[in-house]
Design an enzyme around this catalytic site. Sequence first.
Site, PDB file in Angstrom:
ATOM      1  N   ASP A 176      64.073 -35.983 -58.821  1.00 50.60           N
ATOM      2  CA  ASP A 176      65.425 -35.476 -59.068  1.00 50.60           C
ATOM      3  C   ASP A 176      66.306 -35.688 -57.842  1.00 50.60           C
ATOM      4  OD1 ASP A 176      67.525 -34.362 -60.444  1.00 50.60           O
ATOM      5  OD2 ASP A 176      66.834 -32.292 -60.279  1.00 50.60           O
TER       6      ASP A 176
ATOM      7  N   ASN B 103      72.918 -39.352 -54.411  1.00 50.39           N
ATOM      8  CA  ASN B 103      73.400 -38.490 -53.326  1.00 50.39           C
ATOM      9  C   ASN B 103      72.454 -37.336 -53.027  1.00 50.39           C
ATOM     10  OD1 ASN B 103      76.224 -39.464 -52.443  1.00 50.39           O
ATOM     11  ND2 ASN B 103      76.285 -39.628 -54.660  1.00 50.39           N
TER      12      ASN B 103
ATOM     13  N   GLU C  38      68.930 -27.312 -69.105  1.00 50.49           N
ATOM     14  CA  GLU C  38      68.841 -26.734 -67.750  1.00 50.49           C
ATOM     15  C   GLU C  38      69.288 -25.276 -67.759  1.00 50.49           C
ATOM     16  OE1 GLU C  38      69.620 -29.551 -64.212  1.00 50.49           O
ATOM     17  OE2 GLU C  38      70.999 -30.224 -65.784  1.00 50.49           O
TER      18      GLU C  38
ATOM     19  N   PRO D 171      80.154 -42.635 -60.715  1.00 48.49           N
ATOM     20  CA  PRO D 171      81.213 -43.352 -59.994  1.00 48.49           C
ATOM     21  C   PRO D 171      82.328 -42.389 -59.615  1.00 48.49           C
ATOM     22  CG  PRO D 171      80.584 -44.514 -62.011  1.00 48.49           C
ATOM     23  CD  PRO D 171      79.947 -43.162 -62.071  1.00 48.49           C
TER      24      PRO D 171
ATOM     25  N   HIS E 229      70.663 -35.001 -69.373  1.00 43.91           N
ATOM     26  CA  HIS E 229      70.194 -33.715 -68.852  1.00 43.91           C
ATOM     27  C   HIS E 229      70.264 -32.699 -69.992  1.00 43.91           C
ATOM     28  CE1 HIS E 229      70.765 -35.638 -64.981  1.00 43.91           C
ATOM     29  NE2 HIS E 229      70.287 -34.580 -64.355  1.00 43.91           N
TER      30      HIS E 229
ATOM     31  N   GLY F  80      75.947 -33.235 -64.125  1.00 44.12           N
ATOM     32  CA  GLY F  80      76.906 -32.213 -63.734  1.00 44.12           C
ATOM     33  C   GLY F  80      76.394 -30.816 -64.028  1.00 44.12           C
TER      34      GLY F  80
END
Length: 345
Positions: A280, A22, A199, A101, A196, A169
Amino acid sequence: MDSSFEDFCLSLPKIELHAHLNGSLSDKILPLLGCPYSDICNYQKLRNIPIGQRNLENVFKTFAIAHKATSSSQTVYLATLNLIKEFAADNVIYLELRTTPRNEEGMSAENYIESVIKAIQDSTNRILVKLILSLNRQHSLEECTNNLNLILKKQSEYPDIIKGIDLSGNPIHGSFHDLKHLFERGRNNNLFTTIHCGEVVNSKEIHEILEFRPERIGHACYLHPNYNGCIQNWNLLKELRLPTEICLTSNIVTGTVDIYENHHVQEWIKDNLPFSLNTDDKGIFNTSLSQEFQIAKKFFKFSAPDLWKISMNSIEDSFANAEEKIYLKMKLEDWKFKNYKFFSQ
């Protein structure tokens, strides 16, 4: 930048290991999905936020626009199909797409996965595409467990496409610790893991992730002691040599790095640790993998052989199978032979 080097970066066969579906939707794809012009303008605003005001919260707000544009099986299919075309046009020969999903009105999480997979199967571009399905750390344990159950179900149906799971997330929410058992279960069911990591400043969680030994980690902005990390974690990474998915422009736009010259990838270069270059969220950040390679050349003095080697090493760090890795390496070797002019300068 030297136009011949731009040509090199564009024509070089490249490997993309960290691309969110997305967040990768470009300004050209969003109108095809019926996205309103006002939303597209808001999608573009993130790129123009002044240094000092950039943060991860802005990025996650922008994701809502892409999610709104991919709220049906048809738009998810179109988005994925066109996204693959764009990566192929940038001479990406291997792509690992990742996405969480999700349920929408009229579309179940299973429908969502099926739509992405159908687009991968229908793609006629000369690009090998795999799927990583994510568990969102912002979701409840029940939601994440249900998603993993679904991922394992679909993986049994499409083992050549669904290759791994990811922890994604907003990193200020949730924890790896609470979901670790789900990643262990995924690993025990033949899913690769990529997480991840770092971050935000959180050396305790980083240590737990490293000790879990995923196949790869993403970003790792705050792992090295020079970047608000700790020497214990850095020494552990050097010992384990876990490949890191480096996302240069992403870290600039999100404010985890102030300028390219200060990017933490320098520490990986100094200690000769494995890393790949990735986009990314190429749509949100207005970049491409060719641009990321150009940036690496400009700010970190990589040569053509250096960048070719990054592509080659990224194949080994990918979730492709042994036969696919041989095929991809042959393509890179063949390209080098045909484009020796770039290597003789």
